[in-house]
Scaffold this active site. Structure first.
Site, PDB file in Angstrom:
ATOM      1  N   TRP A 163       2.432  -1.368  -4.030  1.00 47.81           N
ATOM      2  CA  TRP A 163       3.463  -1.815  -3.096  1.00 47.81           C
ATOM      3  C   TRP A 163       3.040  -3.174  -2.564  1.00 47.81           C
ATOM      4  O   TRP A 163       1.905  -3.333  -2.125  1.00 47.81           O
ATOM      5  CB  TRP A 163       3.637  -0.843  -1.922  1.00 47.81           C
ATOM      6  N   ASP A 179       9.604   6.160  -1.114  1.00 52.52           N
ATOM      7  CA  ASP A 179       9.124   6.354   0.250  1.00 52.52           C
ATOM      8  C   ASP A 179      10.348   6.673   1.097  1.00 52.52           C
ATOM      9  O   ASP A 179      11.319   5.900   1.099  1.00 52.52           O
ATOM     10  CB  ASP A 179       8.426   5.069   0.730  1.00 52.52           C
ATOM     11  N   HIS A 184      12.078   4.025   3.165  1.00 52.42           N
ATOM     12  CA  HIS A 184      12.408   2.735   2.563  1.00 52.42           C
ATOM     13  C   HIS A 184      13.844   2.607   2.079  1.00 52.42           C
ATOM     14  O   HIS A 184      14.132   1.867   1.147  1.00 52.42           O
ATOM     15  CB  HIS A 184      11.456   2.448   1.398  1.00 52.42           C
TER      16      HIS A 184
HETATM   17  C1  RNT Z   1       4.694   0.237   3.305  1.00 52.55           C
HETATM   18  C2  RNT Z   1       4.591   1.198   2.187  1.00 52.55           C
HETATM   19  C3  RNT Z   1       3.214   1.482   1.688  1.00 52.55           C
HETATM   20  C4  RNT Z   1       2.205   1.601   2.813  1.00 52.55           C
HETATM   21  C5  RNT Z   1       0.856   2.098   2.373  1.00 52.55           C
HETATM   22  C6  RNT Z   1      -0.169   1.860   3.394  1.00 52.55           C
HETATM   23  O1  RNT Z   1       5.940   0.153   3.843  1.00 52.55           O
HETATM   24  O2  RNT Z   1       5.208   2.399   2.552  1.00 52.55           O
HETATM   25  O3  RNT Z   1       3.224   2.592   0.877  1.00 52.55           O
HETATM   26  O4  RNT Z   1       2.665   2.418   3.829  1.00 52.55           O
HETATM   27  O5  RNT Z   1       0.550   1.565   1.157  1.00 52.55           O
HETATM   28 ZN    ZN Z   2       4.969   4.077   1.261  1.00 52.25          ZN
END
Ligand code: RNT
Ligand code: ZN
Length: 416
Positions: A185, A257, A260
């Site tokens: 990411w 996620d 997101h």
């Molecule tokens: C950030 C992403 C990512 C992080 C971690 C720490 O918005 O979600 O995955 O939270 O890599």
């Molecule tokens: Zn994440």
């Protein structure tokens, strides 16, 4: 809680579920196989061990609760403490900034497998498998753009970092005899309107192709999109569309996620579409409140639907469940435990869903019956089955872990 009571309630639950065609023992067996990938960064608000700089790159941990882990020893102790309240065998998800750098400054384009040897050994000792992440944030070269930076020297710096991370992940996978899943990411984006959307995306695509040029056997790649980051609100280079296109064309795992996406978008609904086009999915289970706030996961409709979709798609072996929240405003070990158990409770309910009967109703066009059974199954005694799961796994049943964590706070974390 008294064991006989748990057993009595369980026996009743087994009968109630049998009446709607559900085999409870089978559900328990399946839940036992579900390993969560615990995010190491919950214990210290994503600080890591390389410097004392503050978190940057569009993510933020809010809160200032005392007792966060300050070094590797404390972090490991806290993770083990948390794991002792989470039934089953789980994985640990490490970020590159959590390497064992031995007090030296090792820049991100210099990290090597040897910086993670002690983690591999520690994990083995505690029967945990490791997953991994490259870290593009909280560094002097992070800026607004990393892998999509038009400055070739900065872009190459991050390419080198990420390549090294893949090699480290591969070594972890080899060591543990189980593929290490590495998440990529990057925060890349722009605070205000950009007139070069295409250019940065072309650069990111090219960087990824360079990074993925080497084939590894003992690790798996996943790529994670985002809607926006704090300070980078107008444009995100690695958007959902970008990574789905990239993931499908290169057959990479896509990370979803739950923080997101747009607030009314269903992440659960994405599982069945994506699994038709990509090999596997990685989840970052979190709880967004108004934005990607990374609140502790709870047993809410979003998480329940997500769990149900995994089971309904018969995809337990293709969907990896990682956690990704970091609440700095409450006891951090408590946060680990609450979020992990909540995720497992959702999986428990998903595995106990009377799916065959529901599907029969649906196929017959019996939609009242389908809705009624969906509603009734919400109050079937899944909690008695969950209690049995905890009992069999030798972890506290019910809320008794609260007092234990309070004790650890008094004796250990409050003294930091
Ligand atoms: C950030 C992403 C990512 C992080 C971690 C720490 O918005 O979600 O995955 O939270 O890599
Ligand atoms: Zn994440």
């Amino acid at each position: 809680m008294k064991e006989e009571l748990i057993k009595k309630a369980y026996d009743i639950a087994v009968e109630r579920y049998a009446a709607v065609g559900v085999d409870v023992e089978k559900a328990l067996e399946k839940l036992q196989q579900v390993a969560l990938s615990l995010h190491c960064w919950q214990a210290d608000d994503v600080a890591g061990f390389e410097s004392k700089g503050s978190l940057s790159g569009g993510i933020q941990a809010t809160g200032n609760y005392p007792g966060k882990a300050r070094n590797m020893e404390e972090l490991r102790a806290d993770i083990l403490k948390a794991a002792s309240y989470i039934p089953g065998q789980h994985r640990l998800n490490l970020h590159a900034i959590y390497g064992d750098f031995g007090g030296q400054f090792v820049d991100r384009d210099e990290i090597e497998p040897k910086h993670f040897t002690s983690w591999m050994e520690w994990a083995k000792e505690h029967n945990m498998k490791l997953d991994f992440n490259s870290s593009s944030f909280s560094h002097a070269k992070s800026g607004d753009l990393s892998l999509s930076n038009p400055d070739e020297s900065i872009r190459q710096f991050w390419i080198e970092h990420t390549k090294r991370c893949r090699n480290i992940a591969n070594e972890m996978g080899k060591f543990q005899n189980d593929p290490c899943i590495m998440n990529l990411w990057v925060h890349d984006g722009s605070k205000d309107q950009t007139v070069n959307r295409m250019k940065y995306r072309e650069l990111l695509k090219d960087s990824l192709d360079q990074i993925f040029a080497v084939d590894y056997k003992d690790m798996k790649d996943c790529i994670e999109s985002k809607v926006f980051g704090i300070g980078l609100e107008s444009y995100t280079v690695g958007s959902n569309d970008f990574y789905i296109g990239y993931g499908v064309s290169r057959q990479k795992i896509v990370t979803l996620d739950t923080g997101h996406f747009h607030p009314t978008e269903s992440v659960a609904d994405k599982i069945s579409s994506l699994l038709l086009y990509i090999p596997e999915i990685m989840l970052h289970v979190s709880r967004p409140i108004r934005w990607d706030s990374d609140h502790v996961t709870i047993m809410n409709d979003d998480t329940l639907e997500l769990a149900k979709e995994i089971v309904r798609c018969d995809a337990l072996d293709r969907v990896h469940i990682g956690l990704d929240y970091f609440d700095a405003s409450i006891n951090r070990i408590g946060a680990y435990v609450v979020g992990s158990r909540a995720t497992q409770k959702c999986m428990m309910q998903a595995l106990l869903e009377p799916l065959a009967l529901l599907r029969k109703y649906e196929a017959n066009g019996q939609y009242f019956e389908r809705l009624a059974l969906l509603e009734e199954s919400k109050s079937l005694p899944w909690n008695a089955v969950w209690d049995m799961f905890c009992l069999r796994n030798n972890v506290p049943v019910g809320e008794s872990f609260i007092a234990d964590i309070q004790k650890y706070e008094t004796e250990v974390t409050s003294k930091r």
